[in-house]
Enzyme design. Structure first.
Site, PDB file in Angstrom:
ATOM      1  N   LYS A  82       0.848  -1.197   0.000  1.00 37.37           N
ATOM      2  CA  LYS A  82       0.000   0.000   0.000  1.00 37.37           C
ATOM      3  C   LYS A  82       0.881   1.244   0.000  1.00 37.37           C
ATOM      4  O   LYS A  82       1.959   1.254   0.614  1.00 37.37           O
ATOM      5  CB  LYS A  82      -0.868   0.027   1.270  1.00 37.37           C
ATOM      6  CG  LYS A  82      -2.123   0.840   1.122  1.00 37.37           C
ATOM      7  CD  LYS A  82      -3.214   0.041   0.441  1.00 37.37           C
ATOM      8  CE  LYS A  82      -4.478   0.844   0.232  1.00 37.37           C
ATOM      9  NZ  LYS A  82      -5.547   0.025  -0.341  1.00 37.37           N
ATOM     10  N   GLY A 182     -26.268   1.839   1.072  1.00 36.11           N
ATOM     11  CA  GLY A 182     -25.289   2.511   0.208  1.00 36.11           C
ATOM     12  C   GLY A 182     -25.549   2.153  -1.242  1.00 36.11           C
ATOM     13  O   GLY A 182     -25.441   0.997  -1.626  1.00 36.11           O
ATOM     14  N   GLY A 184     -24.014   3.493  -3.965  1.00 33.20           N
ATOM     15  CA  GLY A 184     -22.952   4.083  -4.787  1.00 33.20           C
ATOM     16  C   GLY A 184     -22.529   3.157  -5.911  1.00 33.20           C
ATOM     17  O   GLY A 184     -23.342   2.403  -6.442  1.00 33.20           O
ATOM     18  N   VAL A 186     -20.775   0.446  -6.027  1.00 36.37           N
ATOM     19  CA  VAL A 186     -20.957  -0.993  -5.811  1.00 36.37           C
ATOM     20  C   VAL A 186     -22.424  -1.310  -5.488  1.00 36.37           C
ATOM     21  O   VAL A 186     -23.039  -2.163  -6.130  1.00 36.37           O
ATOM     22  CB  VAL A 186     -20.049  -1.503  -4.662  1.00 36.37           C
ATOM     23  CG1 VAL A 186     -20.283  -2.990  -4.438  1.00 36.37           C
ATOM     24  CG2 VAL A 186     -18.580  -1.238  -4.982  1.00 36.37           C
TER      25      VAL A 186
HETATM   26  P1  NAD Z   1     -19.338   5.043  -3.179  1.00 40.09           P
HETATM   27  O1  NAD Z   1     -18.706   6.221  -2.535  1.00 40.09           O
HETATM   28  O2  NAD Z   1     -19.556   5.049  -4.651  1.00 40.09           O
HETATM   29  O3  NAD Z   1     -20.762   4.730  -2.524  1.00 40.09           O
HETATM   30  C1  NAD Z   1     -21.010   4.776  -1.157  1.00 40.09           C
HETATM   31  C2  NAD Z   1     -22.470   5.139  -0.963  1.00 40.09           C
HETATM   32  O4  NAD Z   1     -22.785   4.981   0.410  1.00 40.09           O
HETATM   33  C3  NAD Z   1     -22.792   6.585  -1.344  1.00 40.09           C
HETATM   34  O5  NAD Z   1     -23.900   6.614  -2.206  1.00 40.09           O
HETATM   35  C4  NAD Z   1     -23.108   7.233   0.004  1.00 40.09           C
HETATM   36  O6  NAD Z   1     -24.071   8.251  -0.096  1.00 40.09           O
HETATM   37  C5  NAD Z   1     -23.638   6.065   0.788  1.00 40.09           C
HETATM   38  N1  NAD Z   1     -23.596   6.214   2.236  1.00 40.09           N
HETATM   39  C6  NAD Z   1     -22.635   6.781   3.009  1.00 40.09           C
HETATM   40  N2  NAD Z   1     -22.996   6.701   4.306  1.00 40.09           N
HETATM   41  C7  NAD Z   1     -24.178   6.070   4.362  1.00 40.09           C
HETATM   42  C8  NAD Z   1     -25.057   5.685   5.402  1.00 40.09           C
HETATM   43  N3  NAD Z   1     -24.773   5.938   6.681  1.00 40.09           N
HETATM   44  N4  NAD Z   1     -26.198   5.038   5.081  1.00 40.09           N
HETATM   45  C9  NAD Z   1     -26.508   4.774   3.803  1.00 40.09           C
HETATM   46  N5  NAD Z   1     -25.722   5.127   2.763  1.00 40.09           N
HETATM   47  C10 NAD Z   1     -24.583   5.767   3.034  1.00 40.09           C
HETATM   48  O7  NAD Z   1     -18.426   3.803  -2.740  1.00 40.09           O
HETATM   49  P2  NAD Z   1     -18.318   2.388  -3.448  1.00 40.09           P
HETATM   50  O8  NAD Z   1     -17.179   2.391  -4.392  1.00 40.09           O
HETATM   51  O9  NAD Z   1     -19.665   1.947  -3.892  1.00 40.09           O
HETATM   52  O10 NAD Z   1     -17.843   1.482  -2.212  1.00 40.09           O
HETATM   53  C11 NAD Z   1     -18.743   1.106  -1.202  1.00 40.09           C
HETATM   54  C12 NAD Z   1     -18.006   0.295  -0.147  1.00 40.09           C
HETATM   55  O11 NAD Z   1     -17.401  -0.852  -0.739  1.00 40.09           O
HETATM   56  C13 NAD Z   1     -16.850   1.055   0.538  1.00 40.09           C
HETATM   57  O12 NAD Z   1     -16.758   0.626   1.864  1.00 40.09           O
HETATM   58  C14 NAD Z   1     -15.626   0.576  -0.226  1.00 40.09           C
HETATM   59  O13 NAD Z   1     -14.460   0.664   0.555  1.00 40.09           O
HETATM   60  C15 NAD Z   1     -16.000  -0.853  -0.502  1.00 40.09           C
HETATM   61  N6  NAD Z   1     -15.305  -1.412  -1.681  1.00 40.09           N
HETATM   62  C16 NAD Z   1     -15.495  -0.854  -2.901  1.00 40.09           C
HETATM   63  C17 NAD Z   1     -14.845  -1.397  -4.018  1.00 40.09           C
HETATM   64  C18 NAD Z   1     -15.055  -0.827  -5.404  1.00 40.09           C
HETATM   65  O14 NAD Z   1     -14.758  -1.527  -6.384  1.00 40.09           O
HETATM   66  N7  NAD Z   1     -15.560   0.384  -5.546  1.00 40.09           N
HETATM   67  C19 NAD Z   1     -14.016  -2.499  -3.853  1.00 40.09           C
HETATM   68  C20 NAD Z   1     -13.856  -3.067  -2.583  1.00 40.09           C
HETATM   69  C21 NAD Z   1     -14.521  -2.515  -1.499  1.00 40.09           C
END
Ligand code: NAD
Length: 357
Positions: A82, A182, A184, A186
């Site tokens: 990292k 969430g 977002g 994912v």
């Molecule tokens: P993102 O930022 O696109 O989406 C996160 C969503 O969660 C947002 O829409 C936000 O408004 C919402 N959110 C935040 N706090 C909240 C709450 N208290 N209640 C409800 N919704 C809430 O992030 P992402 O890329 O979709 O990733 C989501 C999770 O998955 C993160 O923890 C990330 O570390 C993990 N992750 C993502 C990936 C990837 O490929 N993007 C890979 C491994 C792990």
């Protein structure tokens, strides 16, 4: 404080910490390499403000170790590393800064490969790519895999099916109530997959527009973000923030399974045991959310080129991995979180033997 970092490295068997500094750009960064038994260390480049330098070092080390386990369990021939850049991602970014990071990484000659993480984006990765080929998470136009979130969602979906199978004896999600927290990158993709499978999806996000968008598209029920933990459902899928299983939430849960994509869902190790005692099946986060990285790093495999079919096939294997982890937990009478670590450690130990030949 004397000897602190060497003692920490020894305790968890880290290989290297590389401190990077350059006066003109003001760069201060740490590259941590945990374990390269399975292959070059891979792990994203995080940019964040830290109160103390020690916090940044510890973050880099902790995250690097997490990547070792994630890749080992995912069946990838990669180790864990990292980069942490100490700085404000909203104020301190520049082309020179990321190109300098690229140069530091390049000096490692491929022992460490970087990518995007919290605080960095595709533009930053393009700057790093100008100075080193040792990088993943690139747009397709730069030879990368592009947007990996749909594959993170696909892997999580597989993990949810494996968990449902473990508890109910069938993979079918038809009629199962699944709360996605969430919506977002994912969570949004996951909702689509679950709806297509006939699940009864409940959604929650702090952004009202996102909730409305998915409600309109799929006619789904929603819950306010404060009510997520107390909502009765078969599966609670955390896809927002980490630390959602904690002393406050643990007594509120009315779900049978916790299986989602968010990183570091358990606030502390003890919470895995507490979930088990409550009869809630916890699907370890780093097993379920590995799909994006599996897809992204496919081209680092034996053939050196990205192959879509092979990458997707490997993402789908998350189902089997989750089942293996549940089996270890039962056989060894440990939590599923501990079982995931055992599964990863066993693969590293097995393949370490190869190096003697
Ligand atoms: P993102 O930022 O696109 O989406 C996160 C969503 O969660 C947002 O829409 C936000 O408004 C919402 N959110 C935040 N706090 C909240 C709450 N208290 N209640 C409800 N919704 C809430 O992030 P992402 O890329 O979709 O990733 C989501 C999770 O998955 C993160 O923890 C990330 O570390 C993990 N992750 C993502 C990936 C990837 O490929 N993007 C890979 C491994 C792990």
């Amino acid at each position: 404080m004397e000897g602190k970092w060497f003692a920490y490295m020894e305790k968890y068997d880290y290989e290297n910490i590389l401190f990077c500094q350059e006066k003109e750009t003001g760069i201060k960064a740490v590259i941590a390499i945990h374990d390269t038994t399975l292959g070059p260390a891979v792990g994203g480049c995080r940019m964040w403000t830290y109160k103390h330098e020690d916090d940044a070092i510890e973050d880099a080390l902790r995250l690097a170790k997490g990547m070792t386990y994630k890749y080992a369990a995912a069946g990838s021939n990669l180790g864990g590393g990292k980069t942490v850049i100490i700085g404000d991602p909203y104020k301190d970014k520049s082309e020179a800064l990321f190109r300098m990071i690229g140069r530091f990484i390049n000096r490692l000659g491929g022992r460490y490969i970087t990518g995007a993480d919290v605080g960095t984006n595709m533009q930053d990765m393009e700057y790093i790519r100008m100075e080193t080929p040792h990088i993943v998470t690139l747009p397709e136009s730069c030879g990368g895999a592009g947007d990996i979130a749909p594959y993170t969602a696909l892997g999580t979906f597989q993990g949810i099916k494996a968990s449902v199978n473990e508890l109910y004896g069938s993979d079918s999600l038809k009629g199962k109530s699944i709360l996605v927290q969430g919506l977002g990158k994912v969570g949004g993709n996951l909702v689509r997959l679950l709806v297509e499978e006939g699940a009864n999806v409940i959604i929650s996000d702090i952004y009202e527009e996102l909730v409305l968008k998915y409600q309109e598209e799929y006619k789904l029920d929603s819950v306010e973000s404060e009510k997520v933990y107390g909502t009765a459902c078969d599966v609670y899928a955390p896809c927002a923030l980490g630390g959602v299983v904690n002393d406050d939430t643990i007594n509120k849960f009315k779900c049978s399974i916790i299986a989602g994509a968010a990183n570091n869902q358990l606030q502390e190790e003890k919470h895995a045991e507490m979930l088990q005692n409550k009869g809630i099946l916890y699907a370890p986060d780093y097993i379920l959310n590995a799909g994006g990285t599996i897809f992204d790093t496919d081209r680092l495999g034996v053939l050196g080129v990205h192959n879509q079919d092979r990458a997707v096939k490997n993402v789908l294997k998350i189902y089997d991995t989750a089942k293996q982890v549940f089996k270890i937990a039962k056989e060894d009478k440990i939590t599923t979180a501990q079982a995931a670590d055992v599964y990863a450690e066993r693969r590293i130990a097995e393949l370490k033997k190869l190096k003697n030949i």
